[in-house]
Motif scaffolding. Sequence first.
Motif, PDB file in Angstrom:
ATOM      1  N   ARG B 167       0.810  -1.210   0.000  1.00 22.96           N
ATOM      2  CA  ARG B 167       0.000   0.000   0.000  1.00 22.96           C
ATOM      3  C   ARG B 167       0.847   1.267   0.000  1.00 22.96           C
ATOM      4  O   ARG B 167       0.405   2.313  -0.458  1.00 22.96           O
ATOM      5  CB  ARG B 167      -0.847   0.034   1.276  1.00 22.96           C
ATOM      6  N   ASP B 170       0.946   3.144  -3.118  1.00 26.93           N
ATOM      7  CA  ASP B 170      -0.208   4.000  -3.412  1.00 26.93           C
ATOM      8  C   ASP B 170      -0.037   5.340  -2.719  1.00 26.93           C
ATOM      9  O   ASP B 170      -0.237   6.402  -3.293  1.00 26.93           O
ATOM     10  CB  ASP B 170      -1.511   3.385  -2.886  1.00 26.93           C
ATOM     11  N   GLU B 171       0.353   5.260  -1.433  1.00 31.44           N
ATOM     12  CA  GLU B 171       0.467   6.482  -0.657  1.00 31.44           C
ATOM     13  C   GLU B 171       1.516   7.402  -1.255  1.00 31.44           C
ATOM     14  O   GLU B 171       1.305   8.606  -1.378  1.00 31.44           O
ATOM     15  CB  GLU B 171       0.793   6.139   0.802  1.00 31.44           C
ATOM     16  N   VAL B 174       0.106   9.082  -4.217  1.00 30.48           N
ATOM     17  CA  VAL B 174      -0.872  10.103  -3.836  1.00 30.48           C
ATOM     18  C   VAL B 174      -0.150  11.366  -3.367  1.00 30.48           C
ATOM     19  O   VAL B 174      -0.499  12.479  -3.751  1.00 30.48           O
ATOM     20  CB  VAL B 174      -1.810   9.559  -2.740  1.00 30.48           C
ATOM     21  N   ILE B 175       0.883  11.166  -2.563  1.00 30.94           N
ATOM     22  CA  ILE B 175       1.645  12.316  -2.071  1.00 30.94           C
ATOM     23  C   ILE B 175       2.280  13.060  -3.248  1.00 30.94           C
ATOM     24  O   ILE B 175       2.350  14.276  -3.276  1.00 30.94           O
ATOM     25  CB  ILE B 175       2.710  11.853  -1.041  1.00 30.94           C
ATOM     26  N   ASP B 176       2.671  12.299  -4.279  1.00 30.72           N
ATOM     27  CA  ASP B 176       3.236  12.922  -5.470  1.00 30.72           C
ATOM     28  C   ASP B 176       2.162  13.570  -6.338  1.00 30.72           C
ATOM     29  O   ASP B 176       2.456  14.055  -7.422  1.00 30.72           O
ATOM     30  CB  ASP B 176       4.014  11.906  -6.298  1.00 30.72           C
ATOM     31  N   ALA B 178      -0.890  12.137  -7.541  1.00 29.77           N
ATOM     32  CA  ALA B 178      -1.668  11.352  -8.494  1.00 29.77           C
ATOM     33  C   ALA B 178      -3.128  11.282  -8.054  1.00 29.77           C
ATOM     34  O   ALA B 178      -3.420  11.126  -6.878  1.00 29.77           O
ATOM     35  CB  ALA B 178      -1.099   9.948  -8.605  1.00 29.77           C
ATOM     36  N   PRO B 180      -7.024   9.348  -8.544  1.00 34.92           N
ATOM     37  CA  PRO B 180      -7.394   7.929  -8.549  1.00 34.92           C
ATOM     38  C   PRO B 180      -7.101   7.230  -9.883  1.00 34.92           C
ATOM     39  O   PRO B 180      -6.620   6.101  -9.897  1.00 34.92           O
ATOM     40  CB  PRO B 180      -8.891   7.947  -8.276  1.00 34.92           C
ATOM     41  N   LEU B 183      -3.374   6.986 -10.426  1.00 37.58           N
ATOM     42  CA  LEU B 183      -2.870   5.993  -9.482  1.00 37.58           C
ATOM     43  C   LEU B 183      -3.091   4.587 -10.021  1.00 37.58           C
ATOM     44  O   LEU B 183      -2.180   3.752 -10.026  1.00 37.58           O
ATOM     45  CB  LEU B 183      -3.578   6.164  -8.129  1.00 37.58           C
ATOM     46  N   PHE B 184      -4.299   4.336 -10.538  1.00 38.16           N
ATOM     47  CA  PHE B 184      -4.583   2.988 -11.008  1.00 38.16           C
ATOM     48  C   PHE B 184      -3.875   2.679 -12.329  1.00 38.16           C
ATOM     49  O   PHE B 184      -3.151   1.692 -12.431  1.00 38.16           O
ATOM     50  CB  PHE B 184      -6.085   2.770 -11.169  1.00 38.16           C
TER      51      PHE B 184
END
Lengths: 311, 277
Positions: B167, B170-171, B174-176, B178, B180, B183-184
């Motif tokens: 995970r 993903d985090e 997200v911090i960068d 991206a 949803p 991200l996917f």
Amino acid sequence: MSTTRTAPPVPAAGVSTEPRVSKNRRTIRSYYPRSFFIPPIVLYVVFFAVPSVASFYFALTRWSLFDSHFIGFDNFKEFFQNPQLYTSFIHTLLYGVITSGAKVIIGFFLAVLLTGAVVGRGYLRAVVFFPVLVSTIGVGFMFKSLLDPFHGMVNAVLGFFGLPQPGWFTDPHLAIYTIAAVDVWKGVGIATLIFMAGIVAIPNEYFEAAKIDGAGGWKILREITIPLSRGPAATVIILSLIGGLRSFDIIWATTGGGPGFTSDVIASVIYKEYQAGFYGLSSAGNVILFLVVTVIMVPLSYVLNRKQVEL
Amino acid sequence: MTGVRIRAWVVGTSAIIVSIVVFLVPFVFVVLQSSKDPADASTLAFSWPKHWQFLANLRAVLRTNDGIIWRAFLNSAILTVTSVTLTVVLAAMTGYVLARRRSKWNALVNFFVLAGLIVPPAVVPTIWVLQKLQLFGTLPGMILIEATFGLSFSILLFRAFVGNIPRELDEAAVIDGAGPFRLFFRVVLPLLRPVVVTVIVVQSVFVFNDFAGPLYFLPGDQNATVQLTLFTFQGQNISYYNLLFMDILLITIPPLIAYIFSNRQIVAGLTSGAIKG
């Protein structure tokens, strides 16, 4: 929660040009949007759930696809009173149990053989698995020729040795068993593969410890390999039963349910009634097949999975 | 030690001999039959062809019914490629969210996934739905059906595999910054490549070999798929055994190629799904 994204859930939409938002404002959860579920749910509902539910209604009707007349349980009565139809029910159970059982036993011993030290292991693995990939209809036609009662190769060989030459697909008492055997021939590769994966996953120390303690091949098989193959066995039983109870292609390609209706299963009755235009009766067949599969599979998978956990 | 080696030889060679009789002879029979002339083939004997006419038979099969087999191969190719693409993308998205997002809905979704695996499709009602949508007997309708039927199995594989991707990845994305979708499609999907390949291969073989689906939902000569062409040589004239077997040989080639190039993926996919599922 900000689960509603503006971009449509179409794969082609690709990367969305999302503005950078403060990370604190939404939780990481919202990065796994529920909208991803929408397209598969639409497909599933429209093409699978709606027809499945509708079959329960249409099974109670005389149906022409354009209009339907409610006739209560007449279709089911017809199914269980007409010997041409209810024998298919028995054949389905017989066929499912035989193919599933044979795949478990043969698959297991092939897996033991193919994970052990034998010459030509790669070749053997490939050759056992290959029929899985071949067209079922093609396999059916192939065996129809090989097992032809008068000209087929198998009976020619049997005749050469002076053995009886049965009518594999033409003897009413034999046809369903012959089809089951062809099914096993075609499908045992998957069972073998699943058992092989299970056996390979057993820690080597078990076998070494048993050998040091002086256990022979049979003892190791009985005390280690078989008990530890219960999980894969459960999978093989479940998968092959689901497949076996629904089996249609191979029966249609070899006997078409014959001779007479001695190798008809529910799935072939569904097709025959559909061809004949009895859509209500065909849907009743579907409902019966649905009930057979769920009544067998749900408790069975519960029991098998529980045993697996206890282990 | 030599005892073990001798046993390996004995067991191995006897297994090879049995495998030749049980598994190879039938396939050799197909090749021999497809090389014979009609009279020779109709005897169904396991014999060397009196006249080798492999190429002539190949040409005859390709010309039968105004080249229906070309059309069938085209139809099967379109059906396989599009429906498998659809299945892979949708199942990957579903499996991903299922594995990542803990919610009370998951149990329900899991239930329907399993139901999709067990419940036999209701045939005539599906035709009824397709007719209402004006999709009955059309390739798009068939594509959607195959994509739907493939969902359950594929979702199970993807869900199991996404569980193994940390995970933290993903985090970090997200911090960068991206979203949803980024991200996917940019972070997670590339990591899913092994399962994607597995699902593509297994589903392709399944759809390409599917017989009952096109039989029910895609009637008509225009729409024939490769599996249905076999009945062209079986039904019409019984004396065309050589062409029937040539056709069997032809439609076995695509799965054979898939097998040769992705043996490992097929094995990995079928077993990982089986052991975890």
